[in-house]
Design a protein around this motif. Structure first.
Motif, short mmCIF file in Angstrom:
data_model
loop_
_atom_site.label_atom_id
_atom_site.label_comp_id
_atom_site.label_asym_id
_atom_site.label_seq_id
_atom_site.Cartn_x
_atom_site.Cartn_y
_atom_site.Cartn_z
N VAL A 1 6.19 61.42 -51.34
CA VAL A 1 5.94 62.44 -52.35
C VAL A 1 4.52 62.96 -52.16
CG1 VAL A 1 5.61 62.90 -54.81
CG2 VAL A 1 7.57 61.54 -54.05
N LEU A 2 4.40 64.26 -51.99
CA LEU A 2 3.09 64.91 -51.90
C LEU A 2 2.64 65.28 -53.30
CD1 LEU A 2 3.67 67.30 -48.85
CD2 LEU A 2 2.60 65.05 -48.84
N ALA A 3 1.49 64.77 -53.72
CA ALA A 3 0.94 65.08 -55.04
C ALA A 3 -0.29 65.96 -54.85
CB ALA A 3 0.59 63.80 -55.79
N VAL A 4 -0.19 67.21 -55.26
CA VAL A 4 -1.26 68.19 -55.05
C VAL A 4 -1.98 68.46 -56.37
CG1 VAL A 4 -1.85 70.49 -54.21
CG2 VAL A 4 0.03 69.22 -53.15
N GLY B 1 9.03 64.90 -51.21
CA GLY B 1 9.03 65.53 -52.53
C GLY B 1 7.67 66.14 -52.82
N LEU B 2 7.59 66.88 -53.93
CA LEU B 2 6.34 67.57 -54.27
C LEU B 2 6.05 67.45 -55.75
CD1 LEU B 2 3.98 69.41 -53.32
CD2 LEU B 2 5.44 71.37 -53.90
N VAL B 3 4.81 67.05 -56.06
CA VAL B 3 4.31 66.97 -57.43
C VAL B 3 3.05 67.80 -57.53
CG1 VAL B 3 3.22 65.45 -59.12
CG2 VAL B 3 5.27 64.71 -57.96
N SER C 1 3.97 67.44 -62.81
CA SER C 1 5.28 68.09 -62.79
C SER C 1 5.97 67.82 -61.46
CB SER C 1 5.16 69.60 -63.01
OG SER C 1 4.59 69.88 -64.27
N ALA C 2 7.19 67.32 -61.53
CA ALA C 2 7.98 67.10 -60.32
C ALA C 2 8.62 68.42 -59.91
CB ALA C 2 9.05 66.04 -60.57
N LEU C 3 8.06 69.06 -58.90
CA LEU C 3 8.54 70.38 -58.49
C LEU C 3 9.75 70.29 -57.56
CD1 LEU C 3 5.12 72.17 -57.84
CD2 LEU C 3 6.47 72.06 -59.94
N VAL C 4 9.71 69.35 -56.62
CA VAL C 4 10.81 69.19 -55.67
C VAL C 4 11.06 67.70 -55.50
CG1 VAL C 4 11.66 69.62 -53.33
CG2 VAL C 4 10.15 71.29 -54.44
N MET C 5 12.29 67.26 -55.82
CA MET C 5 12.64 65.87 -55.58
C MET C 5 12.73 65.62 -54.07
SD MET C 5 12.75 64.62 -58.57
CE MET C 5 13.53 63.02 -58.33
N PRO C 6 12.53 64.38 -53.61
CA PRO C 6 12.55 64.10 -52.16
C PRO C 6 13.77 64.68 -51.47
CG PRO C 6 11.78 62.18 -53.34
CD PRO C 6 12.19 63.16 -54.39
N GLU D 1 12.25 74.36 -46.19
CA GLU D 1 11.99 75.69 -46.75
C GLU D 1 11.73 75.60 -48.25
OE1 GLU D 1 11.56 78.57 -45.29
OE2 GLU D 1 11.75 77.58 -43.34
N LYS D 2 12.49 74.78 -48.93
CA LYS D 2 12.32 74.59 -50.37
C LYS D 2 10.93 74.04 -50.68
CE LYS D 2 14.68 72.48 -54.34
NZ LYS D 2 15.83 71.62 -54.74
N LEU D 3 10.48 73.10 -49.88
CA LEU D 3 9.15 72.51 -50.08
C LEU D 3 8.05 73.54 -49.86
CD1 LEU D 3 9.76 69.11 -48.27
CD2 LEU D 3 9.08 69.34 -50.66
N LEU D 4 8.16 74.28 -48.77
CA LEU D 4 7.12 75.26 -48.45
C LEU D 4 7.05 76.36 -49.50
CD1 LEU D 4 7.70 75.53 -44.58
CD2 LEU D 4 5.84 74.34 -45.76
N GLU D 5 8.20 76.78 -50.00
CA GLU D 5 8.20 77.80 -51.06
C GLU D 5 7.53 77.27 -52.32
OE1 GLU D 5 12.24 78.89 -51.61
OE2 GLU D 5 12.42 79.94 -49.68
N ALA D 6 7.78 76.01 -52.66
CA ALA D 6 7.15 75.41 -53.85
C ALA D 6 5.65 75.30 -53.68
CB ALA D 6 7.76 74.04 -54.13
N ILE D 7 5.19 74.98 -52.48
CA ILE D 7 3.75 74.89 -52.22
C ILE D 7 3.10 76.26 -52.37
CG2 ILE D 7 2.04 74.49 -50.40
CD1 ILE D 7 3.81 72.20 -49.41
#
Length: 354
Positions: A89-92, A129-131, A138-143, A148-154
């Motif tokens: 999980v990437l936490a930014v 995943g992305l937080v 906020s959990a933006l993308v579950m693992p 593409e989904k991850l990059l769009e969320a970033i």
């Protein structure tokens, strides 16, 4: 074993009927020969091959037929197969302090670029995943393996207000496979609150009466990209150091390591907000202690070479597990091999194909 088309199993009833037909046909041929030929003359004219030379090719052909009939029902088995269970999980950090320009063009943009590079270097089978976290996490993308989904969320990450690193850790840990039902540390809950609110972005997240992490949980990792400053908490009565220690212990008990990437320059910087100058601290020591407490690593500065080393360490965790797989093609291939073997033996021993 299960079958996609179980009705085709009725075809197996043809198998004993076919064997019975072969036995009947053989006996009839023998009776016919005895009726129309003298036994002594027949032995001189017709050379009888050894029984093994007849039975082995026939047995292989019959076994091949049985496998083909079984394959027609499309059997599904669960053989143990190697599977990459790595989950990260990437936490930014999206607090306002991440707008500081001591990194070009800002700490936040540098963190987003590092997250993108991590995703690019990670194996395609690694779940990521992305937080995002500021006052809350906020959990933006579950693992997932959907890059593409991850990059769009970033790309959609925007700055908010303050920073709560412990919330990011708790949220990130509970997003990892097999851990969503873990109870958050009671010390990090607001005073008087016995049941935590559901974490943002994680639907249907029940809180069980007790949460003992399973010993067979695959290793998980939370990668924190932050300037290290943590200045807000749901339980303000605890000092920052204590809150981070509790969060780190929660991660370690859940078999999760924290990997930290401090974003900023030593000494901090001054940035202008609404016409006023404010000092923005850079506190990498907090992040370093988190990594040490969980057996992870603190990487500063996050160069591409260092990032490659971390990705290599986190990207692959192989576990053998049963995976439902249709094996009709395997049975068909085995049947074809048996047919070839039977034909080869028949050609060698009898100079003909059965």
């Amino acid at each position: 074993m299960s079958f996609t088309w179980p009705a085709f199993l009725w075809l197996l009833l043809l198998f004993p009927l076919f064997i019975g037909f072969l036995v009947w046909a053989g006996r009839r041929r023998e009776r016919t020969a005895q009726a129309f030929a003298d036994a002594r003359l027949r032995a001189l004219v017709v050379r009888q091959p050894p029984k093994a030379h007849v039975r082995w090719p026939l047995a292989l052909q019959l076994l091949a037929l049985f496998l083909l009939l079984l394959a027609a029902a499309r059997p599904v088995a669960s053989p143990p197969l190697p599977s990459n269970k790595a989950a990260v999980v990437l936490a930014v950090d999206t607090s306002r302090s991440m707008l500081a320009a001591d990194l070009n063009p800002s700490r936040l943009e540098a963190a987003k670029a590092t997250a993108r590079k991590f995703i690019e270097l990670a194996p395609a089978t690694t779940q990521i995943g992305l937080v995002s976290f500021s006052d809350s996490a906020s959990a933006l993308v579950m693992p997932t393996t959907d890059r593409e989904k991850l990059l769009e969320a970033i790309d959609r990450l925007k700055p908010a207000q303050n920073t709560s690193i412990e919330n990011a850790i708790v949220t990130g840990v509970r997003m990892l496979p097999g851990r969503k039902n873990l109870r958050p540390p009671a010390e990090l809950l607001p005073p008087g609150l016995s049941q935590p609110d559901p974490l943002q972005g994680i639907p249907d997240l029940p809180v069980p009466e007790q949460s003992q992490p399973s010993a067979d949980l695959p290793p998980g990792s939370v990668v924190i990209l932050s300037d290290g400053a943590s200045n807000v908490s749901t339980n303000p009565s605890l000092p920052t150091r204590n809150r981070l220690e509790i969060a780190a212990r929660f991660a370690k008990n859940a078999n999760v390591k924290l990997y930290t990437f401090p974003m900023g320059q030593q000494g901090g910087t001054v940035m202008q907000i609404e016409g006023r100058n404010y000092y923005v601290p850079f506190e990498p020591r907090n992040l370093e202690q988190l990594a040490q407490a969980t057996g992870g690593k603190n990487t500063y500065p996050p160069t591409e070479e260092a990032l490659r080393a971390i990705v290599k360490e986190l990207g692959v965790v192989i576990r053998w597990e049963g995976v439902k797989t249709e094996i009709s093609s395997l049975l068909s291939a085995l049947a074809a091999l048996l047919m070839i073997m039977g034909a080869g033996l028949s050609l060698r021993w009898q100079r003909r194909v059965p």
